[in-house]
Design a protein around this motif. Structure first.
Motif, PDB file in Angstrom:
ATOM      1  N   ASP A  13       0.507  -0.603  -0.642  1.00  0.00           N
ATOM      2  CA  ASP A  13       0.171  -0.091  -0.056  1.00  0.00           C
ATOM      3  C   ASP A  13       0.493   0.632  -0.285  1.00  0.00           C
ATOM      4  O   ASP A  13       0.428   2.142  -0.018  1.00  0.00           O
ATOM      5  CB  ASP A  13      -0.582   0.319   1.693  1.00  0.00           C
ATOM      6  N   CYS A  72       2.673   6.120  -3.593  1.00  0.00           N
ATOM      7  CA  CYS A  72       1.183   5.763  -3.717  1.00  0.00           C
ATOM      8  C   CYS A  72       1.418   6.038  -1.873  1.00  0.00           C
ATOM      9  O   CYS A  72       2.218   5.189  -1.083  1.00  0.00           O
ATOM     10  CB  CYS A  72       0.796   4.652  -4.028  1.00  0.00           C
ATOM     11  N   GLY A 119      -2.109   3.231  -0.497  1.00  0.00           N
ATOM     12  CA  GLY A 119      -3.846   2.852  -1.687  1.00  0.00           C
ATOM     13  C   GLY A 119      -4.493   3.732  -1.088  1.00  0.00           C
ATOM     14  O   GLY A 119      -5.543   3.591  -2.239  1.00  0.00           O
ATOM     15  N   SER A 129      -4.973   0.408  -6.552  1.00  0.00           N
ATOM     16  CA  SER A 129      -4.019   0.168  -6.423  1.00  0.00           C
ATOM     17  C   SER A 129      -4.429  -1.777  -5.730  1.00  0.00           C
ATOM     18  O   SER A 129      -4.337  -2.127  -4.827  1.00  0.00           O
ATOM     19  CB  SER A 129      -2.784   1.245  -5.317  1.00  0.00           C
ATOM     20  N   ASP A 130      -2.998  -2.355  -6.947  1.00  0.00           N
ATOM     21  CA  ASP A 130      -3.051  -3.794  -6.334  1.00  0.00           C
ATOM     22  C   ASP A 130      -1.368  -3.567  -7.010  1.00  0.00           C
ATOM     23  O   ASP A 130      -1.466  -4.156  -7.731  1.00  0.00           O
ATOM     24  CB  ASP A 130      -3.593  -4.480  -7.248  1.00  0.00           C
ATOM     25  N   LEU A 155      -1.781   0.225 -10.986  1.00  0.00           N
ATOM     26  CA  LEU A 155      -2.816   1.542 -10.391  1.00  0.00           C
ATOM     27  C   LEU A 155      -3.464   2.304 -11.416  1.00  0.00           C
ATOM     28  O   LEU A 155      -2.944   1.927 -12.875  1.00  0.00           O
ATOM     29  CB  LEU A 155      -1.389   2.326 -10.394  1.00  0.00           C
TER      30      LEU A 155
END
Length: 160
Positions: free
Chosen positions: A50, A72, A75, A121-122, A130
């Protein structure tokens, strides 16, 4: 600026290892006109799920080479700093919150209102995605919407 043993060397002498490829799809809607752009470039990715930083460079005929750093946080908050030949951009995105962004160009400086509409976001050390979308305005007069989608993958290295 040049590559040396998998590192990109920047002005000022700092080096960043470019271990990833990033595909950036951008959609811009301004005054009813829509423009789409895809860029694929080398990137570095540091941090955790995150909280991470993505750094990449782009080349364009209009602006020469530029470096972008996307941070980021949890997240939920995205900060974008972009600088290149005669231009800088600073953007902060938090869903539903209007921030003022600063831009400088060879023609002068200006400010713009930026309000995040979507942030997703992952990302982890293997790469990931993103997505963010934001509305822009000048003096509270709506200008348009911009969407960014990033797909980050590790570079495949040759084995001898």
């Amino acid at each position: 600026m040049f590559f040396l043993n998998g590192y990109k060397l920047f002005e000022g002498g700092f080096a960043v290892e470019m271990k990833y490829l990033v595909t950036i799809d951008t959609k811009q809607k301004i005054d009813g006109d829509e423009e789409n752009l895809r860029v694929i470039t080398h990137a570095s990715l540091e941090g955790g799920r995150d909280d991470y930083t993505l750094i990449y460079t782009e080349q364009s005929r209009e602006n020469g080479e530029s470096k972008t750093e996307i941070r980021c946080e949890k997240g939920e908050r995205i900060s974008v700093v972009r600088f290149g030949e005669g231009m800088t951009t600073n953007i902060i995105l938090e869903k539903g919150i209007r921030h003022i962004s600063c831009h400088t160009t060879p023609y002068g400086a200006f400010s713009m209102g930026i309000t995040a509409i979507e942030i997703y976001s992952d990302m982890d050390e293997k790469g990931g995605t993103l997505h963010f979308k934001y509305a822009t305005d000048i003096e509270n007069n709506p200008l348009g919407e911009i969407t960014f989608d990033f797909a980050v993958t590790p570079k495949i290295t040759e084995r001898n």
